[in-house]
Design a protein around this motif. Sequence first.
Motif, mmCIF file in Angstrom:
data_model
loop_
_atom_site.group_PDB
_atom_site.id
_atom_site.type_symbol
_atom_site.label_atom_id
_atom_site.label_comp_id
_atom_site.label_asym_id
_atom_site.label_seq_id
_atom_site.Cartn_x
_atom_site.Cartn_y
_atom_site.Cartn_z
ATOM 1 N N GLU A 75 85.903 -6.827 -12.920
ATOM 2 C CA GLU A 75 87.096 -8.276 -12.671
ATOM 3 C C GLU A 75 87.264 -7.698 -11.204
ATOM 4 O O GLU A 75 87.681 -6.318 -11.601
ATOM 5 N N PRO A 76 87.826 -8.225 -9.899
ATOM 6 C CA PRO A 76 88.230 -8.467 -9.173
ATOM 7 C C PRO A 76 89.234 -7.587 -9.432
ATOM 8 O O PRO A 76 90.344 -8.274 -10.004
ATOM 9 N N GLN B 126 92.818 -5.458 -7.207
ATOM 10 C CA GLN B 126 93.953 -5.443 -6.487
ATOM 11 C C GLN B 126 94.733 -4.226 -6.141
ATOM 12 O O GLN B 126 95.310 -3.407 -6.873
ATOM 13 N N ASP C 232 82.400 -4.120 -8.125
ATOM 14 C CA ASP C 232 82.182 -5.053 -8.523
ATOM 15 C C ASP C 232 83.424 -5.788 -8.463
ATOM 16 O O ASP C 232 83.581 -6.768 -9.176
ATOM 17 N N SER C 233 84.787 -4.562 -8.852
ATOM 18 C CA SER C 233 85.832 -5.076 -8.498
ATOM 19 C C SER C 233 86.421 -4.708 -7.178
ATOM 20 O O SER C 233 87.770 -5.298 -7.545
ATOM 21 N N SER D 156 91.268 -3.126 -2.464
ATOM 22 C CA SER D 156 91.070 -5.130 -2.229
ATOM 23 C C SER D 156 90.351 -5.555 -1.476
ATOM 24 O O SER D 156 89.862 -5.141 0.083
ATOM 25 N N ARG D 157 89.603 -6.066 -2.331
ATOM 26 C CA ARG D 157 88.822 -7.069 -1.793
ATOM 27 C C ARG D 157 88.919 -7.908 -0.781
ATOM 28 O O ARG D 157 88.085 -7.798 0.925
#
Length: 111
Positions: A55-56, A58, A83-84, A107-108
């Motif tokens: 999962e994403p 932070q 993916d994260s 972080s995305r």
Amino acid sequence: MTGCPAQDARTVFDVLRRSFVSDRSAGDDPEETSTTRPIVWTATVDVSEIRDGAEPAQLSGPVTVEAQGGYWAVDRLRRRLEDSFAVKIVGTASGDQEQEVRLRLESRDAA
């Protein structure tokens, strides 16, 4: 891993542990043992079998990860980290059977 606080190292280790078999247990928290020298955190993961979906996650800032192993293994690790996190390859060194890749994780929403 280098260039990050202990909590970011923990976040990356958690993603790796959920994704693959790792030598770091869930209670194995990274500790900052020096305030004057660079800190390096290490883990060994077996990428031959992928666990549940990642999962994403932070991070407080960019994290540098150096991965070393066979071409297939390093690529599988990188793809799983994607993916994260937002992942950028910032350096490579290649050999006959193995490669070393330096990755920059963020972080995305910060990429």
